[in-house]
Design a protein around this motif. Structure first.
Motif, PDB file in Angstrom:
ATOM      1  N   ILE A  77       0.607  -1.121   0.506  1.00  0.00           N
ATOM      2  CA  ILE A  77      -0.124   0.112   0.307  1.00  0.00           C
ATOM      3  C   ILE A  77       0.846   1.534  -0.195  1.00  0.00           C
ATOM      4  O   ILE A  77       0.489   2.296   0.006  1.00  0.00           O
ATOM      5  CB  ILE A  77      -1.193   0.618   0.807  1.00  0.00           C
ATOM      6  CG1 ILE A  77      -1.954   1.256   0.559  1.00  0.00           C
ATOM      7  CG2 ILE A  77      -0.231   0.058   2.763  1.00  0.00           C
ATOM      8  CD1 ILE A  77      -4.022   0.857   2.267  1.00  0.00           C
ATOM      9  N   TYR A  78       2.084   1.322   0.352  1.00  0.00           N
ATOM     10  CA  TYR A  78       2.989   2.617   0.966  1.00  0.00           C
ATOM     11  C   TYR A  78       3.764   2.706  -1.080  1.00  0.00           C
ATOM     12  O   TYR A  78       3.821   4.027  -0.946  1.00  0.00           O
ATOM     13  CB  TYR A  78       3.616   2.205   1.311  1.00  0.00           C
ATOM     14  CG  TYR A  78       3.668   1.797   3.083  1.00  0.00           C
ATOM     15  CD1 TYR A  78       2.977   2.509   4.040  1.00  0.00           C
ATOM     16  CD2 TYR A  78       3.373   0.571   3.445  1.00  0.00           C
ATOM     17  CE1 TYR A  78       2.901   2.468   5.531  1.00  0.00           C
ATOM     18  CE2 TYR A  78       3.014   0.156   4.823  1.00  0.00           C
ATOM     19  CZ  TYR A  78       2.452   1.606   5.557  1.00  0.00           C
ATOM     20  OH  TYR A  78       2.010   1.507   6.813  1.00  0.00           O
ATOM     21  N   ASP A  79       3.750   1.321  -1.533  1.00  0.00           N
ATOM     22  CA  ASP A  79       3.926   1.904  -2.999  1.00  0.00           C
ATOM     23  C   ASP A  79       3.007   2.229  -4.119  1.00  0.00           C
ATOM     24  O   ASP A  79       3.075   2.980  -4.728  1.00  0.00           O
ATOM     25  CB  ASP A  79       4.836   0.671  -3.356  1.00  0.00           C
ATOM     26  CG  ASP A  79       5.972   0.188  -2.739  1.00  0.00           C
ATOM     27  OD1 ASP A  79       6.546   0.647  -2.416  1.00  0.00           O
ATOM     28  OD2 ASP A  79       5.920  -1.274  -2.824  1.00  0.00           O
ATOM     29  N   ALA A  83      -6.010   8.541  -9.904  1.00  0.00           N
ATOM     30  CA  ALA A  83      -4.308   8.119  -9.430  1.00  0.00           C
ATOM     31  C   ALA A  83      -4.081   7.047  -8.494  1.00  0.00           C
ATOM     32  O   ALA A  83      -3.401   6.339  -9.488  1.00  0.00           O
ATOM     33  CB  ALA A  83      -3.803   9.552  -8.956  1.00  0.00           C
ATOM     34  N   ILE A  84      -5.084   6.668  -7.622  1.00  0.00           N
ATOM     35  CA  ILE A  84      -4.627   5.627  -6.894  1.00  0.00           C
ATOM     36  C   ILE A  84      -4.720   4.666  -7.870  1.00  0.00           C
ATOM     37  O   ILE A  84      -4.165   3.587  -7.790  1.00  0.00           O
ATOM     38  CB  ILE A  84      -5.388   5.882  -5.568  1.00  0.00           C
ATOM     39  CG1 ILE A  84      -5.250   6.568  -4.476  1.00  0.00           C
ATOM     40  CG2 ILE A  84      -5.329   4.718  -4.739  1.00  0.00           C
ATOM     41  CD1 ILE A  84      -5.955   7.489  -3.321  1.00  0.00           C
ATOM     42  N   GLU A  85      -5.868   4.601  -8.017  1.00  0.00           N
ATOM     43  CA  GLU A  85      -6.585   3.415  -9.486  1.00  0.00           C
ATOM     44  C   GLU A  85      -5.137   2.763  -9.939  1.00  0.00           C
ATOM     45  O   GLU A  85      -5.281   2.061 -10.397  1.00  0.00           O
ATOM     46  CB  GLU A  85      -7.924   3.893  -9.755  1.00  0.00           C
ATOM     47  CG  GLU A  85      -8.584   3.669  -8.602  1.00  0.00           C
ATOM     48  CD  GLU A  85     -10.191   3.586  -8.908  1.00  0.00           C
ATOM     49  OE1 GLU A  85     -10.727   3.576 -10.536  1.00  0.00           O
ATOM     50  OE2 GLU A  85     -10.896   3.221  -8.405  1.00  0.00           O
ATOM     51  N   ALA A  86      -5.187   3.868 -10.840  1.00  0.00           N
ATOM     52  CA  ALA A  86      -3.761   3.571 -11.815  1.00  0.00           C
ATOM     53  C   ALA A  86      -2.712   3.515 -11.431  1.00  0.00           C
ATOM     54  O   ALA A  86      -2.046   2.651 -12.016  1.00  0.00           O
ATOM     55  CB  ALA A  86      -3.610   5.251 -12.771  1.00  0.00           C
ATOM     56  N   ALA A  87      -2.139   3.478  -9.624  1.00  0.00           N
ATOM     57  CA  ALA A  87      -1.136   3.056  -9.364  1.00  0.00           C
ATOM     58  C   ALA A  87      -1.355   1.713  -9.022  1.00  0.00           C
ATOM     59  O   ALA A  87      -0.357   0.836  -9.142  1.00  0.00           O
ATOM     60  CB  ALA A  87      -0.795   3.870  -8.306  1.00  0.00           C
ATOM     61  N   ILE A  88      -2.791   1.189  -8.749  1.00  0.00           N
ATOM     62  CA  ILE A  88      -2.607   0.540  -8.248  1.00  0.00           C
ATOM     63  C   ILE A  88      -2.484  -1.227  -9.961  1.00  0.00           C
ATOM     64  O   ILE A  88      -1.669  -1.869  -9.982  1.00  0.00           O
ATOM     65  CB  ILE A  88      -4.381  -0.415  -7.422  1.00  0.00           C
ATOM     66  CG1 ILE A  88      -4.743   0.344  -5.953  1.00  0.00           C
ATOM     67  CG2 ILE A  88      -4.405  -1.976  -7.538  1.00  0.00           C
ATOM     68  CD1 ILE A  88      -5.700   0.465  -5.044  1.00  0.00           C
TER      69      ILE A  88
END
Length: 351
Positions: free
Chosen positions: A4-6, A35-40
């Motif tokens: 989750i930190y990554d 942005a979070i969903e893209a990172a996931i």
């Protein structure tokens, strides 16, 4: 493996904000959410259910113990798979409810059950279902009251909720229908006398005779199957020889299950006795691989295994949800009589 930190670092937000998006427990701006969903997606991050489970005390897991998977089946043996049908009914209900079903097989070793239950409890299942291969009494280890359990196709002395086939009513309904169609000499070749179902079905057979004012005749009731002799037809052959040699032979023979009826067809034909012209035959199970492919198709009673599984699952889900009107035990399920061409009205001059 990404954490989750990554995800937070790549999206340029705090880990707490990522947690809010994952749990849906607080508002987050759409731009931040995107942005979070893209990172996931970019990191291939898979959220762990462990922490979420600890917080909510709801794992979403249901434990099921059965012997259905390890059945030693041979293609030449047209036997039913009652516990597998029950499992399918349970699976359907759990899938519809959003629960995940964890299945463990006993490998037909009763001593494995305590270990399996312990393992499920360690995985924090919300409830347990125990499925037996036939209607019988079972003994289970102590189970914490906080983990509800439902028994399917079996019962115990503790009084855990149990879903059972209504064997007595099923046999009574079959024999009643035979009587309504003119049969008076009704033979019954039972399963092993030690089985729970045999005792209940014999009572149902007697119930129907008594209601119609017909006498019970010991000569018409005998065991056609013995535990440990599944592939040995000698007991059935002897029973048939006794029945057809009676001064007043039966006009119809009821069998303890459809597999026995299949064997009976062959025994009768080897003696040039035609089904149903010379004698009618009825089974029990409505195992369609047999009942619908025999010639003539077999009259039989359905054991509602799929519905039994659905009912067991529904009852457990209601216990888990804490519904106030859940009965202590769901009770009995009756299957219908399937009337097919193996039974005809007897010649009135012979009954």
């Amino acid at each position: 493996m990404a954490t989750i930190y990554d995800v937070a670092k790549k999206a340029g937000v705090s880990p707490k904000t990522v947690s809010r998006v994952l749990n849906g427990d607080a508002p987050v701006r759409q731009q931040t959410r995107d942005a979070i969903e893209a990172a996931i997606n970019a990191l291939g991050y898979v959220p762990s259910n462990a922490a979420r489970m600890m917080r909510s005390n709801k794992s979403g897991l249901i434990g099921l113990i059965t012997g259905a998977i390890s059945h030693g089946l041979e293609p030449t043996e047209p036997e039913g798979l009652p516990d597998l049908f029950i499992v399918q009914g349970i699976q359907q209900m759990m899938a519809e409810s959003g629960k995940t079903l964890m299945i463990a097989d006993t490998n037909n070793v009763a001593g494995r059950v305590p270990h399996l239950i312990k393992t499920f409890l360690q995985h924090r299942v919300e409830g347990l279902i125990y499925v037996a291969d036939h209607h019988k009494k079972v003994e289970l280890p102590d189970i914490p009251a906080a983990c509800p359990i439902v028994l399917a196709n079996c019962f115990d002395d503790v009084g855990h909720p149990a879903i059972l086939p209504d064997d007595r009513t099923g046999q009574r309904e079959l024999v009643t229908k035979l009587i309504e169609n003119g049969h008076r000499r009704i033979a019954y070749l039972t399963l092993d006398k030690t089985l729970v179902a045999t005792g209940l079905r014999t009572k149902g057979y007697c119930d129907a005779l008594a209601k119609a004012g017909l006498p019970y005749d010991d000569d018409l009731v005998m065991m056609g199957y013995e535990e440990g002799r599944e592939k040995d037809s000698q007991l059935l052959v002897q029973a048939v020889e006794r029945l057809v040699s009676l001064d007043q032979p039966p006009s119809v023979i009821c069998c303890g299950n459809d597999e026995m009826a299949l064997r009976l067809y062959g025994i009768l034909r080897s003696r040039n006795i035609r089904v149903p012209d010379d004698i009618s035959v009825a089974g029990y199970d409505n195992y369609r691989v047999i009942a619908e492919t025999l010639f003539p198709p077999l009259t039989t009673v359905e054991l509602p295994y799929f519905k039994l599984g659905q009912t067991a699952a529904d009852h457990l889900l209601r216990l888990i949800s804490g519904e106030e009107d859940v009965p202590e035990s769901p009770g009995l399920l009756q299957g219908p009589v399937f009337w097919r061409d193996s039974v005809i009205k007897p010649d009135p001059t012979l009954t």
